[in-house]
Design an enzyme around this catalytic site. Structure first.
Site, PDB file in Angstrom:
ATOM      1  N   ARG A   1      -2.187   7.334  -0.083  1.00 46.99           N
ATOM      2  CA  ARG A   1      -0.780   7.447  -0.500  1.00 46.99           C
ATOM      3  C   ARG A   1      -0.523   8.709  -1.312  1.00 46.99           C
ATOM      4  NH1 ARG A   1       2.300   2.531  -0.201  1.00 46.99           N
ATOM      5  NH2 ARG A   1       1.153   1.186   1.187  1.00 46.99           N
TER       6      ARG A   1
ATOM      7  N   ARG B   1       6.120   8.294  -3.368  1.00 44.79           N
ATOM      8  CA  ARG B   1       7.158   8.221  -4.398  1.00 44.79           C
ATOM      9  C   ARG B   1       6.811   8.827  -5.749  1.00 44.79           C
ATOM     10  NH1 ARG B   1       7.989   1.985  -3.530  1.00 44.79           N
ATOM     11  NH2 ARG B   1       5.771   2.314  -3.130  1.00 44.79           N
TER      12      ARG B   1
ATOM     13  N   TYR C   1       0.961  -9.174   8.509  1.00 39.36           N
ATOM     14  CA  TYR C   1       2.397  -8.854   8.428  1.00 39.36           C
ATOM     15  C   TYR C   1       3.169  -9.504   9.577  1.00 39.36           C
ATOM     16  CZ  TYR C   1       2.271  -5.444   4.621  1.00 39.36           C
ATOM     17  OH  TYR C   1       2.173  -4.848   3.393  1.00 39.36           O
TER      18      TYR C   1
ATOM     19  N   ASP D   1       3.292   4.988   8.287  1.00 39.81           N
ATOM     20  CA  ASP D   1       2.922   3.752   7.625  1.00 39.81           C
ATOM     21  C   ASP D   1       2.083   2.980   8.631  1.00 39.81           C
ATOM     22  OD1 ASP D   1       3.626   2.131   5.033  1.00 39.81           O
ATOM     23  OD2 ASP D   1       3.673   0.691   6.665  1.00 39.81           O
TER      24      ASP D   1
ATOM     25  N   ARG E   1      13.919  11.577  -0.153  1.00 37.37           N
ATOM     26  CA  ARG E   1      14.160  10.165   0.096  1.00 37.37           C
ATOM     27  C   ARG E   1      15.590   9.755  -0.276  1.00 37.37           C
ATOM     28  NH1 ARG E   1      14.494   5.677   0.795  1.00 37.37           N
ATOM     29  NH2 ARG E   1      13.026   3.948   0.555  1.00 37.37           N
TER      30      ARG E   1
HETATM   31  O1  1CP Z   1       0.099   9.720   1.911  1.00 36.78           O
HETATM   32  C1  1CP Z   1      -0.281   8.751   2.591  1.00 36.78           C
HETATM   33  O2  1CP Z   1      -1.256   8.038   2.273  1.00 36.78           O
HETATM   34  C2  1CP Z   1       0.371   8.541   3.942  1.00 36.78           C
HETATM   35  C3  1CP Z   1       1.373   7.570   4.040  1.00 36.78           C
HETATM   36  C4  1CP Z   1       1.159   6.052   3.989  1.00 36.78           C
HETATM   37  C5  1CP Z   1       0.027   5.243   4.253  1.00 36.78           C
HETATM   38  C6  1CP Z   1      -1.378   5.690   4.569  1.00 36.78           C
HETATM   39  C7  1CP Z   1       2.228   5.181   3.702  1.00 36.78           C
HETATM   40  C8  1CP Z   1       3.603   5.609   3.375  1.00 36.78           C
HETATM   41  N1  1CP Z   1       1.788   3.895   3.866  1.00 36.78           N
HETATM   42  C9  1CP Z   1       0.446   3.903   4.187  1.00 36.78           C
HETATM   43  C10 1CP Z   1      -0.420   2.756   4.475  1.00 36.78           C
HETATM   44  C11 1CP Z   1       0.006   1.378   4.129  1.00 36.78           C
HETATM   45  N2  1CP Z   1       1.262   0.837   4.202  1.00 36.78           N
HETATM   46  C12 1CP Z   1      -0.887   0.359   3.742  1.00 36.78           C
HETATM   47  C13 1CP Z   1      -2.374   0.524   3.621  1.00 36.78           C
HETATM   48  C14 1CP Z   1      -2.753   1.283   2.389  1.00 36.78           C
HETATM   49  C15 1CP Z   1      -2.946   0.514   1.148  1.00 36.78           C
HETATM   50  O3  1CP Z   1      -3.626  -0.529   1.180  1.00 36.78           O
HETATM   51  O4  1CP Z   1      -2.468   0.976   0.094  1.00 36.78           O
HETATM   52  C16 1CP Z   1      -0.142  -0.809   3.539  1.00 36.78           C
HETATM   53  C17 1CP Z   1      -0.665  -2.156   3.113  1.00 36.78           C
HETATM   54  C18 1CP Z   1       1.234  -0.491   3.835  1.00 36.78           C
HETATM   55  C19 1CP Z   1       2.392  -1.424   3.812  1.00 36.78           C
HETATM   56  C20 1CP Z   1       3.503  -0.940   2.963  1.00 36.78           C
HETATM   57  N3  1CP Z   1       4.269   0.154   3.246  1.00 36.78           N
HETATM   58  C21 1CP Z   1       3.986  -1.508   1.754  1.00 36.78           C
HETATM   59  C22 1CP Z   1       3.485  -2.784   1.124  1.00 36.78           C
HETATM   60  C23 1CP Z   1       2.217  -2.641   0.399  1.00 36.78           C
HETATM   61  C24 1CP Z   1       2.307  -1.775  -0.827  1.00 36.78           C
HETATM   62  O5  1CP Z   1       1.446  -0.910  -0.994  1.00 36.78           O
HETATM   63  O6  1CP Z   1       3.249  -1.954  -1.620  1.00 36.78           O
HETATM   64  C25 1CP Z   1       5.043  -0.714   1.303  1.00 36.78           C
HETATM   65  C26 1CP Z   1       5.877  -0.883   0.065  1.00 36.78           C
HETATM   66  C27 1CP Z   1       5.199   0.342   2.266  1.00 36.78           C
HETATM   67  C28 1CP Z   1       6.210   1.433   2.198  1.00 36.78           C
HETATM   68  C29 1CP Z   1       5.658   2.806   2.130  1.00 36.78           C
HETATM   69  N4  1CP Z   1       4.735   3.346   3.015  1.00 36.78           N
HETATM   70  C30 1CP Z   1       4.475   4.654   2.673  1.00 36.78           C
HETATM   71  C31 1CP Z   1       5.287   4.968   1.536  1.00 36.78           C
HETATM   72  C32 1CP Z   1       5.330   6.323   0.867  1.00 36.78           C
HETATM   73  C33 1CP Z   1       6.010   3.810   1.198  1.00 36.78           C
HETATM   74  C34 1CP Z   1       7.045   3.664   0.086  1.00 36.78           C
HETATM   75  C35 1CP Z   1       8.141   4.468   0.588  1.00 36.78           C
HETATM   76  C36 1CP Z   1       9.476   4.469  -0.001  1.00 36.78           C
HETATM   77  O7  1CP Z   1      10.062   3.421  -0.290  1.00 36.78           O
HETATM   78  O8  1CP Z   1       9.973   5.603  -0.068  1.00 36.78           O
END
Ligand code: 1CP
Length: 360
Positions: free
Chosen positions: A25, A29, A152, A74, A38
């Site tokens: 990540r 954000r 999911y 994602d 965003r």
């Molecule tokens: O920079 C990076 O790593 C690339 C982008 C990336 C990756 C690898 C995003 C963007 N998501 C993920 C993977 C991801 N998404 C996982 C596996 C990684 C982990 O275990 O941390 C999981 C479980 C998700 C599911 C997900 N997507 C959630 C729920 C779980 C959590 O961590 O809260 C949420 C809130 C998201 C939204 C999301 N995905 C990515 C971003 C930057 C965001 C938030 C975005 C926003 O609201 O602007």
């Protein structure tokens, strides 16, 4: 040694002049440039617009000297291609509007090729590779592992008990088999197409499996599918990182199910992890992302502990144990990256390694 060589050599268990570092990540954000963009676009629009996804992928590289980029997307968009309705609800996270409830729903799931349904991400990979040309930073492609995606698809969103997905698993083993087999098909194709588009390495995220399942259920209901997925990726020459959340209790089984590099969370110490899976197995991790919120003195103590436990063997990539939190201070990320990259550089891999990559 370029970032490219440092990261990719560490993934292959080869000695490196210093320890490579990137962060799960790392685009997101906590970065002001991300939050700014965003304000104009929602998450799915950013993911589905190649130019925006490419721009966001590169944002953290402009701030920090990271050793790898990860494509901005994602784990969930591939579920849309299968017929599930995905949205990201602010304050709640991902939501599936039509979660799987019965066996019949699984028969209705499509398994279209990634070139059709994930084309924007594949195009974003090509754009980022073009931008990174000459810079020597490798690009990581990624996808969710079948269990984490199934959770999911069946729960309809995040979960505490995983009771719906586990009930399906226990009650209808043949439906579970069909669901996991479809997910493996879709994810294998997606990962291979990311390599075609230029990804230099892959990471498979099994974030929730260890929070949901004990060792016997993992072995019975998940490992067979992970083995098929990882085995299908071996034909390509890129290193594959297997991230597995919460699986310290049965790490050997997870390690045996595949991936070149094992990525672990902070619930297990790296020295124990290395001892149990074998020192030859490259490993990634595992700073607690919450430590990134602490004052530098405390954060540094946590980093020192991770580095000490990682040991001096080749085949180590510094990372967090889970994704960066949105409230992470930029300054801590900067100091952490610099600190890890300066860590006993010449000393790091002075011991002769036991593999046979002479001249590499
Ligand atoms: O920079 C990076 O790593 C690339 C982008 C990336 C990756 C690898 C995003 C963007 N998501 C993920 C993977 C991801 N998404 C996982 C596996 C990684 C982990 O275990 O941390 C999981 C479980 C998700 C599911 C997900 N997507 C959630 C729920 C779980 C959590 O961590 O809260 C949420 C809130 C998201 C939204 C999301 N995905 C990515 C971003 C930057 C965001 C938030 C975005 C926003 O609201 O602007």
């Amino acid at each position: 040694m370029s970032a490219d060589a440092v990261f990719l050599n560490a993934c292959r268990g080869l000695p490196t002049a210093r320890i490579p570092v990137w962060l799960m990540r790392q685009a997101g954000r906590y970065l002001p440039a991300y939050r700014e963009l965003r304000r104009s676009y929602d998450l799915l629009t950013m993911i589905r617009t190649p130019e925006l996804a490419a721009q966001v992928t590169l944002q953290p590289l402009a701030e920090f000297t990271l050793d790898a980029a990860i494509i901005f997307s994602d784990i969930l968009p591939p579920l849309e291609g299968m017929g599930l309705e995905l949205s990201f609800v602010s304050g709640k996270g991902p939501v599936i509007g039509n979660p799987i409830e019965r066996s019949y729903d699984i028969d209705l799931l499509a398994a279209p090729p990634a070139t059709e349904v994930m084309a924007p991400t594949l195009e974003a990979i090509r754009l980022v590779k073009h931008e990174l040309k000459g810079r020597g930073t490798p690009l990581i492609g990624f996808a969710g592992a079948p269990f984490t995606l199934a959770s999911y698809a069946v729960e309809g969103g995040g979960s505490r008990s995983y009771s719906r997905v586990k009930s399906l698993m226990y009650r209808e083993p043949s439906a579970w088999k069909r669901l996991m087999t479809k997910l493996v098909t879709v994810q294998t194709d997606y990962l291979l197409r990311q390599v075609d588009a230029g990804a230099d390495a892959l990471q498979v995220f099994d974030s929730f499996v260890g929070l949901a399942l004990g060792p016997d259920d993992y072995e019975r209901y998940v490992a067979p599918y992970n083995r098929v997925l990882f085995a299908a990726l071996v034909e390509r020459e890129v290193p594959v990182i297997h991230y597995s959340g919460g699986t310290g209790a049965y790490l050997e089984t997870v390690a045996a199910s595949g991936g070149d590099v094992l990525s672990v969370d902070w619930r297990i110490a790296l020295d124990e992890a290395r001892r149990r899976v074998g020192k030859q197995r490259p490993i990634q991790g595992n700073l607690d992302p919450v430590a990134m919120l602490a004052p530098w003195r405390e954060l540094r103590a946590h980093i020192d502990m991770v580095l000490a436990k990682a040991g001096a063997e080749p085949g180590y990539i510094f990372n967090l144990g889970q994704g960066l939190l949105p409230e992470t201070p930029l300054d801590n990320v900067k100091r952490m990256v610099d600190y890890v990259q300066r860590y006993s550089p010449a000393e790091t891999h002075k011991q002769p390694h036991t593999r046979t990559e002479e001249g590499a």
